[in-house]
Design a protein around this motif. Structure first.
Motif, short mmCIF file in Angstrom:
data_model
loop_
_atom_site.label_atom_id
_atom_site.label_comp_id
_atom_site.label_asym_id
_atom_site.label_seq_id
_atom_site.Cartn_x
_atom_site.Cartn_y
_atom_site.Cartn_z
N ASN A 1 6.83 7.00 -6.61
CA ASN A 1 7.97 7.49 -7.39
C ASN A 1 9.21 7.77 -6.55
O ASN A 1 9.96 8.70 -6.85
N CYS A 2 9.44 6.98 -5.54
CA CYS A 2 10.64 7.16 -4.70
C CYS A 2 11.85 6.54 -5.39
O CYS A 2 11.72 5.78 -6.36
N GLU B 1 0.83 -1.21 0.00
CA GLU B 1 0.00 0.00 0.00
C GLU B 1 0.87 1.26 0.00
O GLU B 1 0.62 2.19 -0.77
N ALA B 2 1.88 1.31 0.85
CA ALA B 2 2.72 2.50 0.98
C ALA B 2 3.44 2.85 -0.32
O ALA B 2 3.71 4.01 -0.59
N SER B 3 3.72 1.85 -1.13
CA SER B 3 4.48 2.08 -2.36
C SER B 3 3.59 2.33 -3.57
O SER B 3 4.10 2.59 -4.66
N THR B 4 2.26 2.30 -3.40
CA THR B 4 1.39 2.46 -4.56
C THR B 4 0.23 3.44 -4.38
O THR B 4 -0.40 3.81 -5.36
N ASN C 1 13.06 3.99 -0.06
CA ASN C 1 14.05 5.05 0.15
C ASN C 1 13.66 6.30 -0.62
O ASN C 1 13.27 6.22 -1.78
N SER C 2 13.85 7.44 0.01
CA SER C 2 13.54 8.72 -0.63
C SER C 2 14.59 9.11 -1.66
O SER C 2 14.32 9.91 -2.54
N GLY C 3 15.80 8.57 -1.50
CA GLY C 3 16.91 8.97 -2.36
C GLY C 3 17.69 10.13 -1.77
O GLY C 3 18.70 10.55 -2.32
N ASN C 4 17.23 10.65 -0.64
CA ASN C 4 17.92 11.75 0.05
C ASN C 4 18.91 11.13 1.04
O ASN C 4 18.53 10.27 1.84
N ALA C 5 20.15 11.56 1.01
CA ALA C 5 21.16 11.05 1.94
C ALA C 5 21.13 11.91 3.20
O ALA C 5 21.46 13.09 3.17
N LYS D 1 17.31 17.18 -1.50
CA LYS D 1 16.71 16.86 -2.81
C LYS D 1 15.54 17.80 -3.05
O LYS D 1 14.69 17.97 -2.19
N ARG D 2 15.49 18.38 -4.22
CA ARG D 2 14.39 19.30 -4.55
C ARG D 2 13.25 18.60 -5.26
O ARG D 2 12.19 19.17 -5.46
N ASP D 3 13.45 17.30 -5.62
CA ASP D 3 12.40 16.61 -6.35
C ASP D 3 11.50 15.73 -5.48
O ASP D 3 10.64 15.04 -5.99
N LEU D 4 11.67 15.77 -4.15
CA LEU D 4 10.71 15.08 -3.29
C LEU D 4 9.38 15.82 -3.40
O LEU D 4 9.33 17.04 -3.54
#
Length: 167
Positions: free
Chosen positions: A129-130, A73-76, A146-150, A156-159
């Motif tokens: 879209n993470c 659910e969280a991923s869709t 993962n958000s892709g933010n370290a 990250k400006r695309d979150l």
């Protein structure tokens, strides 16, 4: 109660949205979790993102794990990528995003690897879209996102925003 969106008591309506903007997407299985948009223009700590309405806060790992949210659910459930105040390094789900310590333990029972501060934590998120996901349990039952933010400082400006939870 007169809030920031009210001019007088008679004009004030309690918002049912967990988002400051009033424009979010609630998790279908739990109305106490909502994906709230935010435009990231400067670096900001995930816990301080001002996207949640009064009476709501940026969801923590403790919130998400406690709500027993399924990875499927969280991923869709919503387009975009919404950060959570937690990190999921080595399949752990930390209480909040930050270095692993006695005051910031793992909440899912996985002891995994050491997590330092700075850019080390893998910032957790939810949405279609993470940056990456896998089916190894971390903050969601059956998977991690993962958000892709370290690190906990969002650069990250695309979150798309953050996930907000009812207080």
């Amino acid at each position: 109660m007169i809030g920031s969106n009210c001019l007088t008591k008679s004009l004030c309506k309690q918002s049912t949205s967990g988002c400051k903007s009033g424009q979010g997407t609630k998790l279908p299985s739990n109305p106490n979790v909502e994906a709230c948009p935010h435009q990231f223009t400067t670096d900001i700590e995930v816990s301080a993102v001002p996207a949640c309405a009064a009476g709501w806060h940026v969801c923590t790992g403790e919130d998400v794990w406690g709500f027993d949210i399924a990875f499927s659910e969280a991923s869709t459930f919503v387009a975009g990528c919404f950060a959570i105040d937690s990190c999921n390094d080595c399949n752990q789900c930390m209480k909040k995003c930050g270095a692993k310590s006695s005051s910031n333990p793992t909440v899912n029972g996985v002891n995994g690897c050491g997590v330092g501060g700075g850019s080390d934590p893998d910032l957790s998120a939810m949405g279609k879209n993470c940056a990456s996901s896998s089916t190894s349990t971390a903050c969601f039952k059956g998977g991690r996102i993962n958000s892709g933010n370290a690190g906990c400082l969002i650069k990250k400006r695309d979150l798309t925003g953050v996930a907000c939870c009812k207080d």
